[in-house]
Design an enzyme around this catalytic site. Structure first.
Site, PDB file in Angstrom:
ATOM      1  N   VAL A  34       0.826  -1.213   0.000  1.00 29.57           N
ATOM      2  CA  VAL A  34       0.000   0.000   0.000  1.00 29.57           C
ATOM      3  C   VAL A  34       0.862   1.265   0.000  1.00 29.57           C
ATOM      4  O   VAL A  34       0.667   2.166  -0.824  1.00 29.57           O
ATOM      5  CB  VAL A  34      -0.959  -0.002   1.218  1.00 29.57           C
ATOM      6  CG1 VAL A  34      -1.587   1.356   1.433  1.00 29.57           C
ATOM      7  CG2 VAL A  34      -2.047  -1.050   1.002  1.00 29.57           C
TER       8      VAL A  34
ATOM      9  N   LYS B  63      -6.559  -3.017  -5.218  1.00 27.19           N
ATOM     10  CA  LYS B  63      -6.451  -4.464  -5.342  1.00 27.19           C
ATOM     11  C   LYS B  63      -5.043  -4.800  -5.814  1.00 27.19           C
ATOM     12  O   LYS B  63      -4.576  -4.210  -6.798  1.00 27.19           O
ATOM     13  CB  LYS B  63      -7.416  -5.015  -6.401  1.00 27.19           C
ATOM     14  CG  LYS B  63      -8.870  -4.759  -6.121  1.00 27.19           C
ATOM     15  CD  LYS B  63      -9.746  -5.396  -7.194  1.00 27.19           C
ATOM     16  CE  LYS B  63      -9.751  -4.685  -8.533  1.00 27.19           C
ATOM     17  NZ  LYS B  63     -10.282  -3.329  -8.570  1.00 27.19           N
TER      18      LYS B  63
ATOM     19  N   ASN C  27     -14.499  -5.348   2.588  1.00 30.71           N
ATOM     20  CA  ASN C  27     -13.815  -6.637   2.422  1.00 30.71           C
ATOM     21  C   ASN C  27     -14.681  -7.799   2.904  1.00 30.71           C
ATOM     22  O   ASN C  27     -14.675  -8.879   2.315  1.00 30.71           O
ATOM     23  CB  ASN C  27     -12.467  -6.630   3.152  1.00 30.71           C
ATOM     24  CG  ASN C  27     -11.389  -5.993   2.293  1.00 30.71           C
ATOM     25  OD1 ASN C  27     -11.643  -5.620   1.144  1.00 30.71           O
ATOM     26  ND2 ASN C  27     -10.187  -5.850   2.821  1.00 30.71           N
TER      27      ASN C  27
ATOM     28  N   GLY D 230     -14.223 -20.970  -6.545  1.00 27.30           N
ATOM     29  CA  GLY D 230     -12.813 -21.342  -6.670  1.00 27.30           C
ATOM     30  C   GLY D 230     -12.378 -22.141  -5.474  1.00 27.30           C
ATOM     31  O   GLY D 230     -13.165 -22.920  -4.907  1.00 27.30           O
TER      32      GLY D 230
ATOM     33  N   CYS E  36      -5.500  -9.475   2.965  1.00 28.82           N
ATOM     34  CA  CYS E  36      -6.597  -8.625   3.457  1.00 28.82           C
ATOM     35  C   CYS E  36      -7.851  -9.389   3.870  1.00 28.82           C
ATOM     36  O   CYS E  36      -8.251  -9.322   5.029  1.00 28.82           O
ATOM     37  CB  CYS E  36      -6.940  -7.577   2.408  1.00 28.82           C
ATOM     38  SG  CYS E  36      -5.613  -6.397   2.201  1.00 28.82           S
TER      39      CYS E  36
HETATM   40  P1  NAD Z   1       3.161  -4.715   3.991  1.00 28.38           P
HETATM   41  O1  NAD Z   1       3.466  -5.734   5.023  1.00 28.38           O
HETATM   42  O2  NAD Z   1       3.403  -5.033   2.564  1.00 28.38           O
HETATM   43  O3  NAD Z   1       3.967  -3.356   4.319  1.00 28.38           O
HETATM   44  C1  NAD Z   1       4.063  -2.806   5.576  1.00 28.38           C
HETATM   45  C2  NAD Z   1       5.433  -2.117   5.672  1.00 28.38           C
HETATM   46  O4  NAD Z   1       5.507  -1.373   6.883  1.00 28.38           O
HETATM   47  C3  NAD Z   1       6.606  -3.106   5.707  1.00 28.38           C
HETATM   48  O5  NAD Z   1       7.498  -2.799   4.659  1.00 28.38           O
HETATM   49  C4  NAD Z   1       7.247  -2.870   7.085  1.00 28.38           C
HETATM   50  O6  NAD Z   1       8.651  -3.029   7.085  1.00 28.38           O
HETATM   51  C5  NAD Z   1       6.849  -1.421   7.349  1.00 28.38           C
HETATM   52  N1  NAD Z   1       6.901  -1.014   8.752  1.00 28.38           N
HETATM   53  C6  NAD Z   1       6.473  -1.665   9.865  1.00 28.38           C
HETATM   54  N2  NAD Z   1       6.695  -0.921  10.962  1.00 28.38           N
HETATM   55  C7  NAD Z   1       7.257   0.248  10.552  1.00 28.38           C
HETATM   56  C8  NAD Z   1       7.713   1.431  11.213  1.00 28.38           C
HETATM   57  N3  NAD Z   1       7.640   1.549  12.525  1.00 28.38           N
HETATM   58  N4  NAD Z   1       8.250   2.402  10.463  1.00 28.38           N
HETATM   59  C9  NAD Z   1       8.346   2.281   9.124  1.00 28.38           C
HETATM   60  N5  NAD Z   1       7.921   1.205   8.436  1.00 28.38           N
HETATM   61  C10 NAD Z   1       7.398   0.196   9.144  1.00 28.38           C
HETATM   62  O7  NAD Z   1       1.650  -4.311   4.239  1.00 28.38           O
HETATM   63  P2  NAD Z   1       0.566  -3.844   3.139  1.00 28.38           P
HETATM   64  O8  NAD Z   1       0.064  -5.024   2.405  1.00 28.38           O
HETATM   65  O9  NAD Z   1       1.104  -2.677   2.386  1.00 28.38           O
HETATM   66  O10 NAD Z   1      -0.610  -3.351   4.102  1.00 28.38           O
HETATM   67  C11 NAD Z   1      -0.508  -2.192   4.887  1.00 28.38           C
HETATM   68  C12 NAD Z   1      -1.881  -1.868   5.439  1.00 28.38           C
HETATM   69  O11 NAD Z   1      -2.779  -1.570   4.372  1.00 28.38           O
HETATM   70  C13 NAD Z   1      -2.530  -3.025   6.207  1.00 28.38           C
HETATM   71  O12 NAD Z   1      -3.294  -2.517   7.265  1.00 28.38           O
HETATM   72  C14 NAD Z   1      -3.437  -3.657   5.159  1.00 28.38           C
HETATM   73  O13 NAD Z   1      -4.537  -4.337   5.741  1.00 28.38           O
HETATM   74  C15 NAD Z   1      -3.898  -2.442   4.388  1.00 28.38           C
HETATM   75  N6  NAD Z   1      -4.287  -2.737   3.004  1.00 28.38           N
HETATM   76  C16 NAD Z   1      -3.569  -3.605   2.255  1.00 28.38           C
HETATM   77  C17 NAD Z   1      -3.938  -3.843   0.934  1.00 28.38           C
HETATM   78  C18 NAD Z   1      -3.167  -4.823   0.074  1.00 28.38           C
HETATM   79  O14 NAD Z   1      -3.685  -5.188  -0.983  1.00 28.38           O
HETATM   80  N7  NAD Z   1      -1.974  -5.256   0.456  1.00 28.38           N
HETATM   81  C19 NAD Z   1      -5.042  -3.166   0.378  1.00 28.38           C
HETATM   82  C20 NAD Z   1      -5.727  -2.260   1.175  1.00 28.38           C
HETATM   83  C21 NAD Z   1      -5.343  -2.049   2.485  1.00 28.38           C
END
Ligand code: NAD
Length: 441
Positions: free
Chosen positions: A11, A157, A214, A259, A266
């Site tokens: 994200v 997505k 979701n 599926g 998520c």
């Molecule tokens: P991710 O695990 O890919 O990325 C999170 C990042 O945060 C990691 O790189 C980690 O090293 C970093 N991090 C952790 N603690 C930190 C700190 N103190 N300082 C700096 N960086 C730090 O997670 P994601 O998939 O990007 O998801 C992030 C949020 O967004 C979650 O809450 C998720 O539910 C939400 N989200 C994800 C998606 C998706 O498709 N992946 C879509 C919508 C919402």
């Protein structure tokens, strides 16, 4: 506008890159030095179509920077996005430790009024918790900077993240401060030029909107998967049922494909978190508990079909070799979090089978999961050599119209287990395959 994005994962990296691309100056922060080192060289740390050229262009134009130094990033921006993970705790609740750590860090380094935007998916009430943490740190520093807390959940997505971010269906912005809401509106307006789909609300409603979206999508999937099980039993065809109900405009055609269960970072964790939120308030989320239950069963379905195929022939799975096409939880991503393939492959391994797999982009992440417990092929057709059967697990475009002659020639036995209903049952049977799919018996 000067923006800091804390957390540079799926994200944070997409949001940061897209905000930079429309002219903002963005500093992306992460605690993972390896990620930052790669990003500084313009190497995207995730597979996401369209991300790399956008990233490289914005680095070149000096609109995006990467650092592990959160202090510098916070001091030099007006708006700070929190985009760190909120993984499920043991009881299913969203683990807020990363969000609250960032809140404390923001409080420690704020040097002027800031807008703090929570983009992570967080339980209702987290905006208040973030405000409380921040205030405590500011008080201990004896400073009176104002932090305006905005809840701005992300709906992108994986696999279409850049398009989703650049042309969002809607933007949800929760908050109290008129100034902050205005700034957010300005920041997002370039993405919404054709019509204004920004919905302003209070923080709590914004936080809940993300989970509700979701949970609704996961419910559609489990509903169709359960109907597909019934189709298998009564000899009906879920594909025909799907188009039949989808043509009702109140239902619609999207997200009705059966599926082998939903996965990813998520849906599973957000459904669990919503169930937990209900339990905490003595309000069981009964529909979602069933959605989760159906999904857990669905992830085991293909293995059960494999087991049945061999037991009907008085054969055992032990010693068989399976070719697996597709490992990621869905196409166009390398994300293996909660991928149904993990459940199915582990069941095959436990039953004594061997697995040779191919995925267009997720194999590096898979090596971290299985090491040398399974083997990987450089292309889809090589997996078939000496394999007893083919299992199709992720609906990558590459697998949609394969060379069936090659499949027939290279497999030891003409058996295909299709977890995504990619092929036509009649044609597969005419070509001489034993063919199994979902809800089309
Ligand atoms: P991710 O695990 O890919 O990325 C999170 C990042 O945060 C990691 O790189 C980690 O090293 C970093 N991090 C952790 N603690 C930190 C700190 N103190 N300082 C700096 N960086 C730090 O997670 P994601 O998939 O990007 O998801 C992030 C949020 O967004 C979650 O809450 C998720 O539910 C939400 N989200 C994800 C998606 C998706 O498709 N992946 C879509 C919508 C919402």
């Amino acid at each position: 506008m000067k923006i800091a994005v804390v957390g540079t994962g799926y994200v944070g990296l997409v949001a940061g890159t897209c905000f930079a691309d429309i002219g903002n100056h963005v500093t992306c922060v992460d605690i993972d030095e390896r990620k930052i080192e790669k990003l500084l060289k313009g190497i995207p740390i995730i597979y996401e179509p369209g991300l790399e050229p956008l990233l490289v262009r914005n680095i070149k134009e000096k609109r995006i920077e990467f650092t592990t130094n959160i202090q510098e990033a916070i001091e030099n921006c007006e708006v700070i996005f929190i985009a760190v993970g909120t993984p499920p705790g043991e009881d299913g609740s969203a683990d807020l430790q990363y969000v609250l750590t960032v809140a404390k860090e923001i409080g420690s380094f704020m040097n002027s009024d800031k807008i703090v935007v929570n983009k992570s998916t967080v339980p209702v009430g987290t905006a208040d918790l973030v405000a409380k943490e921040l205030k405590m740190v500011l008080k201990s520093r004896n400073v009176e900077w104002e932090a305006e807390i905005i809840s701005n959940p992300e709906f992108l997505k994986e696999g279409a993240a850049i398009d989703d971010f650049m042309s969002p269906d809607r933007i949800i912005i929760g908050g109290k401060s008129e100034h902050a809401l205005k700034v957010m509106s300005k920041l997002y307006s370039p993405f919404l030029r054709t019509n204004n789909r920004i919905y302003m609300m209070d923080n709590k409603s914004a936080e809940l909107t993300k989970y509700a979206a979701n949970a609704m999508l996961a419910t559609k999937i489990s509903f169709m998967n359960e109907l597909a099980l019934l189709c298998d039993e009564v000899d009906a065809d879920i594909d025909l049922v799907r188009v039949g109900i989808g043509s009702d405009s109140r239902i619609g055609h999207k997200f009705l494909f059966p599926g082998i269960g939903y996965g990813g970072s998520c849906f599973p964790k957000d459904v669990k978190a919503l169930i937990h939120m209900g339990r905490q308030r003595e309000l069981p989320m009964r529909i979602l508990e069933s959605v989760e239950d159906v999904n857990a069963g669905q992830k085991r379905l293909l293995f059960k079909k494999i087991q049945k195929h061999y037991s009907e022939r008085n054969e055992s799975i032990e010693g068989k070799r399976f070719a697996v096409w597709g490992l990621a939880f869905k196409p166009r991503t390398d994300d293996m979090r909660e991928a149904p393939s993990i459940v199915m492959i582990n069941m095959l391994l436990e039953a004594g089978a061997s697995v040779v797999a191919y995925d267009p982009v997720a194999m590096d992440n898979c090596r971290e999961i299985w090491g040398d417990k399974i083997s990987f092929s450089p292309d889809s057709y090589t997996t078939l050599d000496n394999a007893d059967a083919l299992i199709v697990h992720t609906e990558w475009n590459d697998f949609r119209i394969p060379d069936f002659d090659q499949i027939r020639q290279r497999l030891k036995h003409q058996v295909v287990f299709d977890g995504r209903n990619l092929y036509n049952t009649k044609e597969m049977l005419q070509m001489g395959f034993d063919y199994y799919s979902i809800g089309r018996s």
